[in-house]
Enzyme design. Structure first.
Site, PDB file in Angstrom:
ATOM      1  N   SER A 152       0.843  -1.193   0.000  1.00 18.90           N
ATOM      2  CA  SER A 152       0.000   0.000   0.000  1.00 18.90           C
ATOM      3  C   SER A 152       0.886   1.253   0.000  1.00 18.90           C
ATOM      4  O   SER A 152       1.716   1.406  -0.886  1.00 18.90           O
ATOM      5  CB  SER A 152      -0.946  -0.054   1.204  1.00 18.90           C
ATOM      6  OG  SER A 152      -1.965   0.912   1.101  1.00 18.90           O
ATOM      7  N   ASP A 294      -9.232  -5.631  -4.805  1.00 18.72           N
ATOM      8  CA  ASP A 294      -8.409  -4.609  -4.167  1.00 18.72           C
ATOM      9  C   ASP A 294      -8.996  -3.212  -4.368  1.00 18.72           C
ATOM     10  O   ASP A 294      -9.784  -2.969  -5.303  1.00 18.72           O
ATOM     11  CB  ASP A 294      -7.001  -4.661  -4.772  1.00 18.72           C
ATOM     12  CG  ASP A 294      -5.944  -4.004  -3.911  1.00 18.72           C
ATOM     13  OD1 ASP A 294      -6.302  -3.320  -2.932  1.00 18.72           O
ATOM     14  OD2 ASP A 294      -4.753  -4.179  -4.228  1.00 18.72           O
ATOM     15  N   HIS A 321      -7.251  -5.779  -0.653  1.00 14.48           N
ATOM     16  CA  HIS A 321      -6.068  -4.990  -0.347  1.00 14.48           C
ATOM     17  C   HIS A 321      -5.130  -5.717   0.625  1.00 14.48           C
ATOM     18  O   HIS A 321      -3.921  -5.543   0.576  1.00 14.48           O
ATOM     19  CB  HIS A 321      -6.500  -3.644   0.247  1.00 14.48           C
ATOM     20  CG  HIS A 321      -5.447  -2.591   0.195  1.00 14.48           C
ATOM     21  ND1 HIS A 321      -4.804  -2.238  -0.983  1.00 14.48           N
ATOM     22  CD2 HIS A 321      -4.902  -1.793   1.162  1.00 14.48           C
ATOM     23  CE1 HIS A 321      -3.919  -1.271  -0.730  1.00 14.48           C
ATOM     24  NE2 HIS A 321      -3.957  -0.999   0.567  1.00 14.48           N
TER      25      HIS A 321
END
Length: 341
Positions: A152, A294, A321
């Protein structure tokens, strides 16, 4: 009484042999399992090393913890958020040690066990790049052993670091992060938002327009309609404890400064960040990991893998995610295969 004394004498006579065998066994175990060898430090701390970091506002300390020992494969983990902690990576302990892969937890400045200077001027991407470089040097990571895994926001940091310091690296893993913040915002608006119930989206937008992000209703709507579908695909009450613990320690100042308060795209310092045109300059082996559900566009991440010189794409069909939790088998099989190559 005689039998008891005889038994005691026998035990005492065998004690040196027992301890000798025990010591030999420990030495043999160390030789057979170098992954579990102790460090050369006089006091063992479980692999924890506190590293001083020089910044424009003085020296601060960041926390790291080494897990295992492998002279050719050392993976430094960069957590997301921005502002979360290393703790949500704890599931890696269930997979990488069995393969003899060393990995290193690291709380970035302002996160988790590291110092929090509470100075927003330090929440800055180029400064974090230099922080990672200082951590690398302190941990003796180099081009013969150093892999950087960024998840991320950590993926943004990993890409930026690699653009400047890839000569110090053996490989790069970009997990669940696009290379263009504008494209990320567009995907959030044009794809993810349209998957929401229209009434839910209308109410979310109304809260965002007022800037009323502390309104508990905002999270009440996001959790079942967005988080449980695109962040981690299971009821929030069942989210793994390391995830809940990490998210519960989120540095909101860091998060809002860099990401912005909205979950739909980036509106903070990173709003215009874009490294897609520069990916071609990355020449080290690179694994890009994307997932079907995601918050990031999996097609964009597939293109990222094609844009670098030595790219591999890993797609997690059941994942979101946090696909190292909701599609673990695919995620870790692909990651381990990449590292072992």
């Amino acid at each position: 009484m005689i039998k008891k004394c005889s038994l005691l004498l026998l035990t005492l006579s065998l004690s040196p042999l027992f301890f000798s065998c025990k010591e030999t066994s420990e030495k043999q175990t160390a030789q057979m399992n170098p992954y579990f060898q102790k460090s050369n430090d006089s006091i063992q701390t479980g692999g924890i090393q506190i590293i001083p970091i020089e910044t424009p506002k003085g020296t601060f300390k960041v926390w790291t913890k080494r897990f295992g020992n492998n002279p050719t494969t050392k993976v430094l983990l960069l957590n997301g958020g921005p502002g979360a902690t290393h703790e949500y990576f704890e599931c890696f302990e269930s997979f990488l040690p069995a393969e003899g892969i060393e990995f290193i937890y690291y709380d970035q400045l302002g996160c988790g066990n590291s110092d929090n200077p509470k100075d927003v001027s330090l929440w800055d991407l180029p400064r974090y790049v230099e922080e990672v470089e200082q951590v690398r040097k302190s941990l003796n990571l180099n081009k013969d052993n150093f892999y950087l895994l960024g998840h991320s926001w950590g993926g943004i940091l990993a890409m930026e670091y690699t653009m400047k310091y890839q000569n110090n690296m053996k490989g790069l893993i970009i997990s669940n992060m696009m290379s263009d913040a504008v494209a990320y915002g567009k995907y959030a608006d044009e794809v993810l938002a349209k998957q929401l119930d229209p009434d839910v989206l209308k109410e979310l937008r109304a809260i965002e327009e007022k800037g009323d992000f502390s309104n508990p209703r905002y999270m009440e709507l996001l959790m079942p309609n967005f988080y449980e579908k695109h962040i981690l695909r299971m009821p929030a009450k069942d989210w793994p404890e390391p995830v809940q613990r990490s998210f519960g320690k989120m540095n909101q100042s860091l998060y809002v400064t860099m990401q912005g308060p909205s979950e739909f795209g980036i509106s903070g310092k990173l709003e215009k960040w874009n490294r897609q045109p520069d990916l071609k300059s990355i020449t080290i082996p690179t694994l890009v990991i994307g997932a079907r559900y995601d918050t990031m566009d999996p097609k964009h991440m597939e293109q990222m893998a094609k844009s670098v010189k030595k790219g591999t794409y890993l797609f997690c069909p059941k994942g979101s995610h946090m696909d190292f939790y909701d599609d673990q088998e695919v995620y870790f099989k692909g990651l381990i295969s990449f590292l072992k190559k």
